[in-house]
Write an enzyme that holds these catalytic residues in place. Structure first.
Site, short mmCIF file in Angstrom:
data_model
loop_
_atom_site.label_atom_id
_atom_site.label_comp_id
_atom_site.label_asym_id
_atom_site.label_seq_id
_atom_site.Cartn_x
_atom_site.Cartn_y
_atom_site.Cartn_z
N LYS A 125 0.85 -1.20 0.00
CA LYS A 125 0.00 0.00 0.00
C LYS A 125 0.88 1.24 0.00
CE LYS A 125 -3.98 -2.24 0.38
NZ LYS A 125 -5.06 -2.17 -0.62
N LYS A 154 -2.13 1.45 -3.02
CA LYS A 154 -2.36 0.59 -4.18
C LYS A 154 -1.42 0.94 -5.33
CE LYS A 154 -7.37 -0.24 -3.71
NZ LYS A 154 -7.59 -1.58 -4.27
N LYS A 166 1.96 -9.23 -2.00
CA LYS A 166 1.43 -9.16 -3.35
C LYS A 166 1.20 -7.73 -3.80
CE LYS A 166 -3.00 -9.74 -4.15
NZ LYS A 166 -3.50 -8.35 -4.12
N HIS A 224 -6.84 -12.91 -8.02
CA HIS A 224 -7.55 -11.79 -7.42
C HIS A 224 -8.90 -11.66 -8.13
CE1 HIS A 224 -8.64 -7.84 -5.99
NE2 HIS A 224 -7.56 -7.77 -5.24
N HIS A 261 -9.15 -15.30 -3.65
CA HIS A 261 -9.87 -14.49 -2.68
C HIS A 261 -11.32 -14.99 -2.59
CE1 HIS A 261 -7.06 -10.75 -2.92
NE2 HIS A 261 -6.42 -11.85 -3.28
N GLY A 283 -10.08 -5.35 4.33
CA GLY A 283 -10.51 -4.67 5.54
C GLY A 283 -10.18 -5.41 6.83
N GLY A 333 -4.02 -5.47 4.38
CA GLY A 333 -3.47 -4.31 3.70
C GLY A 333 -3.23 -3.20 4.71
#
Length: 428
Positions: free
Chosen positions: A151, A153, A177, A270, A303, A356, A378
């Site tokens: 992060k 992004k 990732k 993803h 995911h 989240g 993240g």
């Protein structure tokens, strides 16, 4: 359309492909009429009587609407395997998830699930590594894996990206990732980012004694460029590649699966963009089916949702998706619109919980998913008051506490990174 495909007395054959649909007919259209039109449009028929559809052809290839429940608006259709090109996910979807979604006679239509017969499953290889193979790559056998996404992004240079990844690895992450929208931008080119981040992964391995995996995003404008980027990663010594499955498309995913197997790279999937057609419970295609198609094609980890994080998906839905990823035989669950599926020995995918999440959620994640999950954080790592490395350490500490059955508050007494995480994220 001249035929009635409603056939409640039909018993599906072992070679039939079976679909479950949710159907809401348009005003003035009966449930049975909408069902038979949908079945015909997804197989052999047209909007009007056609002379080229002979009785013999219709008898051999016609669909059978063998289950109708108007109260729950549920329909199940059995299709002959001869309607489908073996080994082709795009062709299957062109039939059972194609023109039918544009029909005026339905207000809403949702493809809930597909049962693939063994004769069709045999044409797919499934995951090359899958859950057990990923554990072999990472060298972790008895706990969930911990991962992060670099992060922010986008916006970091390749050097900055590698530095963030290093801090995450050093703090305890097994996997780092790219985010879904980072590919080959001018501020952070693919090849430079891959080279620098893979080098620092090696450095972190040497320092920690743990395997460290970088999952670089090879999503690209063409199949040729996607495969070229895969080859670049292999030449740089990578063990993994990441792909955005929905923007990339099913044909490209099948192409990538073959190339990745040749190169010996695991594939991280993803699911960005899936909610454009999976989120509405009355229309579109279920996320469960997306997961099933990913396992069929042969992606290694996917995911699936978190239950406790920021992404949509209740517990029953997410666990149904998890089961589709990992079980050898999936039992039918009418309440969740899950059809039975014998996976015929195809390897399980590794489920990824991401979106989240904070270290404070790890006890709940462990309670929900057990050990067979990749917990991916993240902001829950990078927003730690002491920085990225401390955020990763806090996640590992929270996981250790959960594995040992110790409360986070007690474990934090001797672990300052977890203590700081509790101060930031634990609900008062």
């Amino acid at each position: 359309m001249r035929r009635d495909y409603v056939d409640p007395g039909y018993s599906p054959k072992d070679t039939d492909l079976i679909c479950e649909f949710h159907i809401e007919p348009a005003a003035g259209i009966s449930f049975e009429e909408a069902s038979t039109h949908m079945a015909g449009e997804s197989s052999i028929d047209s909007w009007t009587e056609i002379s080229t559809l002979s009785p013999e052809l219709a008898a051999r290839l016609k669909p059978h609407v063998f289950y109708l429940d108007a109260d729950t608006q549920t329909v199940r259709v059995a299709y002959s395997e001869d309607l489908f090109e073996l080994g082709s996910v795009p062709q299957v979807l062109s039939a059972v998830a194609g023109n039918i979604f544009s029909m005026k006679i339905v207000d809403n239509l949702r493809l809930q699930d597909i049962t693939f017969p063994k004769s069709m499953l045999r044409e797919f290889e499934g995951p090359n590594f899958g859950l057990p193979g990923v554990r072999d790559i990472v060298g972790v056998k008895d706990r969930p894996l911990v991962g992060t996404i670099v992060k922010p992004k986008v916006g970091l240079t390749s050097e900055m990206h590698a530095e963030v990844a290093y801090n995450a690895f050093a703090g305890g992450c097994d996997l780092v990732k790219d985010d879904e929208n980072l590919t080959d931008q001018k501020f952070n080119g693919f090849e430079k980012r891959a080279e620098l981040t893979l080098k620092i992964a090696e450095k972190a391995e040497a320092e920690t004694g743990e395997r460290k995996m970088y999952l670089c995003n090879i999503t690209a404008p063409t199949c040729e460029e996607m495969i070229r980027r895969l080859h670049v990663l292999k030449d740089l010594g990578a063990s993994y590649a990441m792909i955005d499955i929905v923007p990339t498309g099913w044909t490209a995913l099948q192409t990538l699966r073959e190339a990745a197997a040749d190169e010996g790279l695991a594939l991280h999937a993803h699911r960005c963009m899936h909610s454009a057609f999976t989120r509405n419970p009355r229309h579109g295609v279920s996320m469960l089916l997306v997961a099933k198609l990913c396992r069929l094609i042969g992606l290694d980890q996917l995911h699936i949702g978190t239950v406790v994080g920021k992404m949509h998906g209740d517990k029953d839905e997410v666990l149904s998706i998890r089961d589709e990823c990992v079980l050898d035989t999936v039992p039918a669950d009418p309440e969740q619109h899950v059809l039975a599926q014998d996976w015929g020995g195809l390897k399980p995918m590794f489920p990824v919980a991401s979106g989240g999440l904070a270290p404070t959620m790890i006890p709940d994640l462990y309670s929900i998913f057990g050990k067979e999950v990749i917990m991916q954080f993240g902001g829950g790592i990078h927003a730690h008051p002491m920085g990225t490395a401390a955020g990763a350490a806090a996640c590992r500490q929270a996981l250790e506490a959960s594995l040992e059955g110790i409360s986070l508050q007690d474990y934090a007494k001797d672990h300052k990174e977890l203590e700081a995480a509790l101060g930031k994220w634990l609900e008062k």
